[in-house]
Design a protein around this motif. Structure first.
Motif, PDB file in Angstrom:
ATOM      1  N   VAL A 117      11.316  -1.556  69.104  1.00  0.00           N
ATOM      2  CA  VAL A 117      12.282  -1.598  68.006  1.00  0.00           C
ATOM      3  C   VAL A 117      13.668  -1.587  68.639  1.00  0.00           C
ATOM      4  N   LEU A 118      14.496  -2.548  68.263  1.00  0.00           N
ATOM      5  CA  LEU A 118      15.758  -2.751  68.971  1.00  0.00           C
ATOM      6  C   LEU A 118      16.982  -2.374  68.142  1.00  0.00           C
ATOM      7  N   THR A 119      18.028  -1.978  68.871  1.00  0.00           N
ATOM      8  CA  THR A 119      19.333  -1.698  68.277  1.00  0.00           C
ATOM      9  C   THR A 119      20.390  -2.392  69.126  1.00  0.00           C
ATOM     10  N   ASP A 120      21.376  -2.973  68.462  1.00  0.00           N
ATOM     11  CA  ASP A 120      22.452  -3.649  69.178  1.00  0.00           C
ATOM     12  C   ASP A 120      23.502  -2.636  69.629  1.00  0.00           C
ATOM     13  N   VAL A 121      23.841  -2.691  70.913  1.00  0.00           N
ATOM     14  CA  VAL A 121      24.907  -1.855  71.466  1.00  0.00           C
ATOM     15  C   VAL A 121      25.872  -2.762  72.210  1.00  0.00           C
ATOM     16  N   ASP A 122      27.039  -2.935  71.647  1.00  0.00           N
ATOM     17  CA  ASP A 122      28.075  -3.738  72.293  1.00  0.00           C
ATOM     18  C   ASP A 122      27.573  -5.141  72.648  1.00  0.00           C
ATOM     19  N   GLY A 123      26.806  -5.734  71.739  1.00  0.00           N
ATOM     20  CA  GLY A 123      26.335  -7.099  71.933  1.00  0.00           C
ATOM     21  C   GLY A 123      25.057  -7.244  72.725  1.00  0.00           C
ATOM     22  N   VAL A 124      24.446  -6.120  73.111  1.00  0.00           N
ATOM     23  CA  VAL A 124      23.209  -6.146  73.896  1.00  0.00           C
ATOM     24  C   VAL A 124      22.133  -5.353  73.161  1.00  0.00           C
ATOM     25  N   SER A 125      20.914  -5.872  73.126  1.00  0.00           N
ATOM     26  CA  SER A 125      19.814  -5.184  72.445  1.00  0.00           C
ATOM     27  C   SER A 125      19.116  -4.220  73.393  1.00  0.00           C
ATOM     28  N   VAL A 126      18.850  -3.004  72.885  1.00  0.00           N
ATOM     29  CA  VAL A 126      18.118  -2.001  73.667  1.00  0.00           C
ATOM     30  C   VAL A 126      17.134  -1.298  72.747  1.00  0.00           C
ATOM     31  N   ASP A 127      16.174  -0.614  73.342  1.00  0.00           N
ATOM     32  CA  ASP A 127      15.236   0.204  72.574  1.00  0.00           C
ATOM     33  C   ASP A 127      16.044   1.196  71.730  1.00  0.00           C
ATOM     34  N   SER A 128      15.746   1.244  70.442  1.00  0.00           N
ATOM     35  CA  SER A 128      16.524   2.087  69.525  1.00  0.00           C
ATOM     36  C   SER A 128      16.562   3.547  69.948  1.00  0.00           C
ATOM     37  N   ARG A 129      15.527   4.004  70.641  1.00  0.00           N
ATOM     38  CA  ARG A 129      15.456   5.405  71.045  1.00  0.00           C
ATOM     39  C   ARG A 129      16.497   5.774  72.091  1.00  0.00           C
ATOM     40  N   ILE A 130      17.074   4.780  72.766  1.00  0.00           N
ATOM     41  CA  ILE A 130      18.057   5.092  73.805  1.00  0.00           C
ATOM     42  C   ILE A 130      19.444   4.559  73.463  1.00  0.00           C
ATOM     43  N   ALA A 131      19.623   4.061  72.248  1.00  0.00           N
ATOM     44  CA  ALA A 131      20.895   3.444  71.870  1.00  0.00           C
ATOM     45  C   ALA A 131      22.074   4.404  72.053  1.00  0.00           C
ATOM     46  N   ASP A 132      21.923   5.646  71.616  1.00  0.00           N
ATOM     47  CA  ASP A 132      23.016   6.621  71.748  1.00  0.00           C
ATOM     48  C   ASP A 132      23.329   6.903  73.217  1.00  0.00           C
ATOM     49  N   ASN A 133      22.292   6.962  74.041  1.00  0.00           N
ATOM     50  CA  ASN A 133      22.499   7.202  75.474  1.00  0.00           C
ATOM     51  C   ASN A 133      23.249   6.038  76.117  1.00  0.00           C
ATOM     52  N   VAL A 134      22.906   4.821  75.705  1.00  0.00           N
ATOM     53  CA  VAL A 134      23.583   3.644  76.251  1.00  0.00           C
ATOM     54  C   VAL A 134      25.061   3.667  75.868  1.00  0.00           C
ATOM     55  N   ARG A 135      25.345   3.966  74.606  1.00  0.00           N
ATOM     56  CA  ARG A 135      26.745   4.022  74.151  1.00  0.00           C
ATOM     57  C   ARG A 135      27.535   5.059  74.951  1.00  0.00           C
ATOM     58  N   ALA A 136      26.946   6.224  75.121  1.00  0.00           N
ATOM     59  CA  ALA A 136      27.639   7.302  75.832  1.00  0.00           C
ATOM     60  C   ALA A 136      27.836   6.955  77.309  1.00  0.00           C
ATOM     61  N   PHE A 196      20.393  -0.490  85.568  1.00  0.00           N
ATOM     62  CA  PHE A 196      20.111   0.917  85.293  1.00  0.00           C
ATOM     63  C   PHE A 196      18.911   1.031  84.355  1.00  0.00           C
ATOM     64  N   ARG A 197      18.103   2.044  84.610  1.00  0.00           N
ATOM     65  CA  ARG A 197      16.882   2.233  83.819  1.00  0.00           C
ATOM     66  C   ARG A 197      16.890   3.622  83.188  1.00  0.00           C
ATOM     67  N   TYR A 198      16.589   3.675  81.898  1.00  0.00           N
ATOM     68  CA  TYR A 198      16.492   4.960  81.211  1.00  0.00           C
ATOM     69  C   TYR A 198      15.143   5.599  81.518  1.00  0.00           C
ATOM     70  N   VAL A 199      15.169   6.870  81.964  1.00  0.00           N
ATOM     71  CA  VAL A 199      13.937   7.620  82.247  1.00  0.00           C
ATOM     72  C   VAL A 199      13.977   9.013  81.626  1.00  0.00           C
ATOM     73  N   GLY A 200      15.067   9.344  80.939  1.00  0.00           N
ATOM     74  CA  GLY A 200      15.239  10.696  80.406  1.00  0.00           C
ATOM     75  C   GLY A 200      16.109  11.514  81.352  1.00  0.00           C
ATOM     76  N   THR A 201      16.901  12.400  80.792  1.00  0.00           N
ATOM     77  CA  THR A 201      17.882  13.143  81.594  1.00  0.00           C
ATOM     78  C   THR A 201      17.245  13.984  82.693  1.00  0.00           C
ATOM     79  N   GLU A 202      16.201  14.725  82.355  1.00  0.00           N
ATOM     80  CA  GLU A 202      15.581  15.614  83.341  1.00  0.00           C
ATOM     81  C   GLU A 202      14.997  14.826  84.508  1.00  0.00           C
ATOM     82  N   SER A 203      14.292  13.753  84.197  1.00  0.00           N
ATOM     83  CA  SER A 203      13.702  12.927  85.255  1.00  0.00           C
ATOM     84  C   SER A 203      14.784  12.226  86.067  1.00  0.00           C
ATOM     85  N   ALA A 204      15.822  11.744  85.389  1.00  0.00           N
ATOM     86  CA  ALA A 204      16.903  11.037  86.085  1.00  0.00           C
ATOM     87  C   ALA A 204      17.593  11.950  87.094  1.00  0.00           C
ATOM     88  N   GLN A 205      17.835  13.184  86.695  1.00  0.00           N
ATOM     89  CA  GLN A 205      18.496  14.118  87.603  1.00  0.00           C
ATOM     90  C   GLN A 205      17.605  14.453  88.791  1.00  0.00           C
TER      91      GLN A 205
END
Length: 247
Positions: free
Chosen positions: A81-100, A218-227
């Motif tokens: 399920v996709l959400t547009d962020v600044d003209g690019v589509s991403v998984d809706s679950r990470i849209a807020d993270n991408v914006r931030a 860049f790949r989203y993996v979740g904050t805890e895993s990313a750190q």
């Protein structure tokens, strides 16, 4: 004379006592109980191993944000399920993270922008074939297979690209791979884990990822895993292997 003989006898007895005590201590600590030392070593190793395992985040390799897609893990169309962020589509679950993440990157350099996000398997196939054609045109001496292998160092065949997950973004100050100011790229990579992202293809890790360094992917993996991954210099392939070994 008698006093001298008595003194000599006393000294002799003292020396015998010291020697006997030394032999006793040696046998007690080493010779008679060798198993005690080995047992302590095993216990120490077990504790160290337990500490290493417990240091891993409480996540599973099967979690949605850790899905592994590469040439060894070909995946069919995932249809996120996709959400547009600044003209690019991403998984809706990470849209807020991408914006931030984008906003934070723009505080480092205002030209930071999203270049790519979700791509369908069909589009990835088209893109890959385009790159192969370009390589063949640039160097007619290449065979089809050689051109494909060359392209795989910077783009993936259909079904092997993370972009189809909707969890990957390309972000840079310019629209060309590895052309951004290295200092800016490094600062952005440092920020990434705070928003759940990792630089997916770091330098010196192509033996694990199969892909050369990319400053913008860049790949989203979740904050805890990313750190954890960033602190321990792990690629997603290495991290998932550790999680599976623990579980």
């Amino acid at each position: 004379m008698k006093k001298r003989n008595l003194l000599t006898s006393v000294l002799f007895l003292v020396m015998l006592s010291v020697a006997a005590l030394a032999v006793y201590l040696f046998n007690y600590q080493g010779g008679e109980n060798p198993g005690g030392s080995a047992s302590s070593t095993v216990s120490s190793s077990a504790v160290e191993e337990e500490q290493t395992d417990s240091a891993l985040p409480d996540v599973s390799a099967d979690d949605w944000e850790l899905v592994l897609v590469n040439r060894n893990n070909i995946t069919d169309e995932m249809n996120p399920v996709l959400t547009d962020v600044d003209g690019v589509s991403v998984d809706s679950r990470i849209a807020d993270n991408v914006r931030a993440f984008l906003a934070a990157a723009q505080t480092i350099n205002s030209r930071e922008h999203l270049i790519s996000g979700y791509r369908s398997v069909a589009y990835q196939e088209e893109l890959f074939n385009t790159y192969v054609s370009q390589e063949l045109s640039s160097d007619p001496s290449l065979t089809q297979k050689e051109a494909e292998e060359l392209v795989k160092t910077y783009s993936q065949p259909a079904g092997a690209s993370e972009h189809q997950t909707g969890l990957a973004i390309d972000m840079s100050t310019v629209d060309y791979l590895n052309a951004s100011d290295p200092d800016v790229a490094a600062q952005v990579a440092v920020l990434a884990p705070d928003y759940g992202f990792v630089l997916r293809f770091p330098e010196g890790k192509s033996r694990f990822t199969g892909v050369d360094y990319e400053d913008w992917h860049f790949r989203y993996v979740g904050t805890e895993s990313a750190q954890y991954m960033t602190q321990n210099n792990l690629t997603l392939e290495e991290y998932i292997a550790l999680l599976k070994e623990r579980d």
